[in-house]
Design an enzyme around this catalytic site. Structure first.
Site, PDB file in Angstrom:
ATOM      1  N   HIS A   1       0.836  -1.202   0.000  1.00 46.22           N
ATOM      2  CA  HIS A   1       0.000   0.000   0.000  1.00 46.22           C
ATOM      3  C   HIS A   1       0.870   1.251   0.000  1.00 46.22           C
ATOM      4  O   HIS A   1       2.062   1.197   0.301  1.00 46.22           O
ATOM      5  CB  HIS A   1      -0.895   0.040   1.243  1.00 46.22           C
ATOM      6  CG  HIS A   1      -0.146   0.150   2.539  1.00 46.22           C
ATOM      7  ND1 HIS A   1       0.525  -0.904   3.094  1.00 46.22           N
ATOM      8  CD2 HIS A   1       0.047   1.206   3.380  1.00 46.22           C
ATOM      9  CE1 HIS A   1       1.094  -0.526   4.237  1.00 46.22           C
ATOM     10  NE2 HIS A   1       0.832   0.762   4.429  1.00 46.22           N
TER      11      HIS A   1
ATOM     12  N   ARG B   1       5.365   5.876  14.745  1.00 46.17           N
ATOM     13  CA  ARG B   1       5.172   6.460  13.420  1.00 46.17           C
ATOM     14  C   ARG B   1       4.602   7.862  13.494  1.00 46.17           C
ATOM     15  O   ARG B   1       3.693   8.131  14.279  1.00 46.17           O
ATOM     16  CB  ARG B   1       4.224   5.595  12.597  1.00 46.17           C
ATOM     17  CG  ARG B   1       4.074   6.117  11.165  1.00 46.17           C
ATOM     18  CD  ARG B   1       3.141   5.259  10.371  1.00 46.17           C
ATOM     19  NE  ARG B   1       1.768   5.642  10.634  1.00 46.17           N
ATOM     20  CZ  ARG B   1       0.755   5.330   9.830  1.00 46.17           C
ATOM     21  NH1 ARG B   1       0.960   4.611   8.745  1.00 46.17           N
ATOM     22  NH2 ARG B   1      -0.459   5.715  10.120  1.00 46.17           N
TER      23      ARG B   1
ATOM     24  N   ASP C   1       0.347   5.062   2.006  1.00 40.25           N
ATOM     25  CA  ASP C   1      -0.440   5.421   3.180  1.00 40.25           C
ATOM     26  C   ASP C   1      -1.577   6.395   2.853  1.00 40.25           C
ATOM     27  O   ASP C   1      -1.402   7.351   2.097  1.00 40.25           O
ATOM     28  CB  ASP C   1       0.466   6.028   4.259  1.00 40.25           C
ATOM     29  CG  ASP C   1       1.382   4.976   4.882  1.00 40.25           C
ATOM     30  OD1 ASP C   1       0.988   3.789   4.941  1.00 40.25           O
ATOM     31  OD2 ASP C   1       2.500   5.341   5.312  1.00 40.25           O
TER      32      ASP C   1
ATOM     33  N   HIS D   1       4.710   0.328   0.235  1.00 45.60           N
ATOM     34  CA  HIS D   1       5.480  -0.463   1.196  1.00 45.60           C
ATOM     35  C   HIS D   1       4.670  -1.629   1.717  1.00 45.60           C
ATOM     36  O   HIS D   1       3.441  -1.695   1.535  1.00 45.60           O
ATOM     37  CB  HIS D   1       6.011   0.414   2.332  1.00 45.60           C
ATOM     38  CG  HIS D   1       4.969   1.199   3.055  1.00 45.60           C
ATOM     39  ND1 HIS D   1       4.439   2.362   2.559  1.00 45.60           N
ATOM     40  CD2 HIS D   1       4.339   0.977   4.232  1.00 45.60           C
ATOM     41  CE1 HIS D   1       3.536   2.832   3.392  1.00 45.60           C
ATOM     42  NE2 HIS D   1       3.445   2.005   4.433  1.00 45.60           N
TER      43      HIS D   1
HETATM   44  C1  OGA Z   1       3.174   2.174   8.190  1.00 51.41           C
HETATM   45  C2  OGA Z   1       3.339   0.775   7.802  1.00 51.41           C
HETATM   46  C3  OGA Z   1       5.108  -0.824   7.933  1.00 51.41           C
HETATM   47  C4  OGA Z   1       5.904  -1.540   8.962  1.00 51.41           C
HETATM   48  O1  OGA Z   1       3.746   2.560   9.219  1.00 51.41           O
HETATM   49  O2  OGA Z   1       2.499   2.921   7.473  1.00 51.41           O
HETATM   50  O3  OGA Z   1       2.737   0.340   6.868  1.00 51.41           O
HETATM   51  O4  OGA Z   1       6.882  -2.188   8.554  1.00 51.41           O
HETATM   52  N1  OGA Z   1       4.251   0.108   8.511  1.00 51.41           N
HETATM   53  O5  OGA Z   1       5.579  -1.468  10.159  1.00 51.41           O
HETATM   54 MN    MN Z   2       1.773   2.036   5.769  1.00 53.25          MN
END
Ligand code: OGA
Ligand code: MN
Length: 283
Positions: free
Chosen positions: A101, A274, A103, A259
């Protein structure tokens, strides 16, 4: 461009670079900031090692790149509302972000970038994959590019969550208490090919997690081509892989990457912080 104030070491042929020689907890000089910004545009995902950041320090660094945004589906941590904690515990089987995806493409203004900082990671496993959506677009045939250039697609936050996001979040033992039950299904219409506002390059902008169907077409009509594009987008030669250590911070450009969080560490713990930075309307 040559970098004077930072060291930049590419991670793979397609994208990604590690940046050394900078302490993100300190006040960055304008030159350091400008070069980090340039590396972000050049490599799409930049990775810093051995950083020591409190949640407010992580938020301060992110704020150099823009206004921080509140993620609609998770509550922030105490004392730093813009910081959310992503945890997979020893008893969890599902993870967060385990479908390719980019974000928040279900927002009118999806985030410009996301910064993920590792606190606890398994010795092995829990890496994150990234894919370069400029290359995904550029490698299509002229015919398909032409078809896609004028198209828009509906992106939906509930797309992969039959029974709603709440159902999925309930399954995440480590995170369910953070789930913001007030948030509703979000939906946005975006171009299938977007032009990056800073580099001027075109990037493919559909993803498996959130893109539902093309505008003025049914889901049934859209799915075969969407599947093709999503599979094409993540060809190995478009990707890089980030292995985390405690103190690693990765900052990706959400306008031109996707990602995927690899779920390969059953029985182990992984805990990340995050923050997300506001983006603009895709064109
Ligand atoms: C995000 C996500 C990926 C991860 O933080 O948006 O998709 O590796 N995380 O935790
Ligand atoms: Mn993500």
């Amino acid at each position: 461009m040559g970098y004077q104030s930072i060291d930049v070491a590419p991670l793979a042929g397609a994208m990604g670079a590690e940046i050394h020689g900078v302490d993100l907890a300190s006040e960055l000089t304008n030159q350091q900031f400008d070069e980090i910004h340039q590396a972000h545009l050049d490599y799409l995902t930049i990775v810093f090692r051995d950083q020591k950041l409190t949640p407010p320090q992580q938020a301060d660094f992110a704020r150099r790149f823009g206004t921080l945004e509140i993620y609609p589906f998770l509550k922030g941590i105490e004392g730093a509302p813009e910081v959310v904690e992503l945890i997979k515990t020893e008893v969890d089987t599902e993870n967060f972000g385990g479908v390719w995806h980019s974000d928040t493409t279900y927002q009118e203004k999806p985030v410009m970038g996301s910064m993920l900082y590792a606190h606890e990671v398994p010795d092995a496993g829990g890496d994150t994959l990234y894919a370069n959506m400029y290359l995904a677009y550029e490698s299509l045939s002229d015919g398909l590019k032409e078809l896609l250039d004028g198209l828009k697609a509906h992106n939906n936050s509930a797309q992969l969550y039959r029974g709603g996001r709440a159902k999925k979040m309930e399954k995440l033992a480590g995170m369910k208490d953070q789930y913001n039950t007030e948030s509703d299904v979000l939906e946005a219409l975006h171009p299938v090919v977007r032009t990056h506002p800073e580099t001027g390059r075109k990037a493919l902008y559909v993803n498996r997690s959130h893109t539902e169907r093309f505008e003025n077409m049914t889901a049934e009509e859209s799915t075969p081509l969407l599947h093709y594009l999503c599979d094409h987008s993540i060809r190995p030669e478009f990707t890089c892989r980030v292995k985390w250590e405690p103190g690693t911070l990765a900052f990706w450009d959400n306008r031109c990457t996707q990602h995927f969080a690899i779920n390969d560490y059953p029985g182990k713990r992984r805990r990340m912080h995050r923050v997300i930075i506001e983006g603009d309307t895709p064109h």
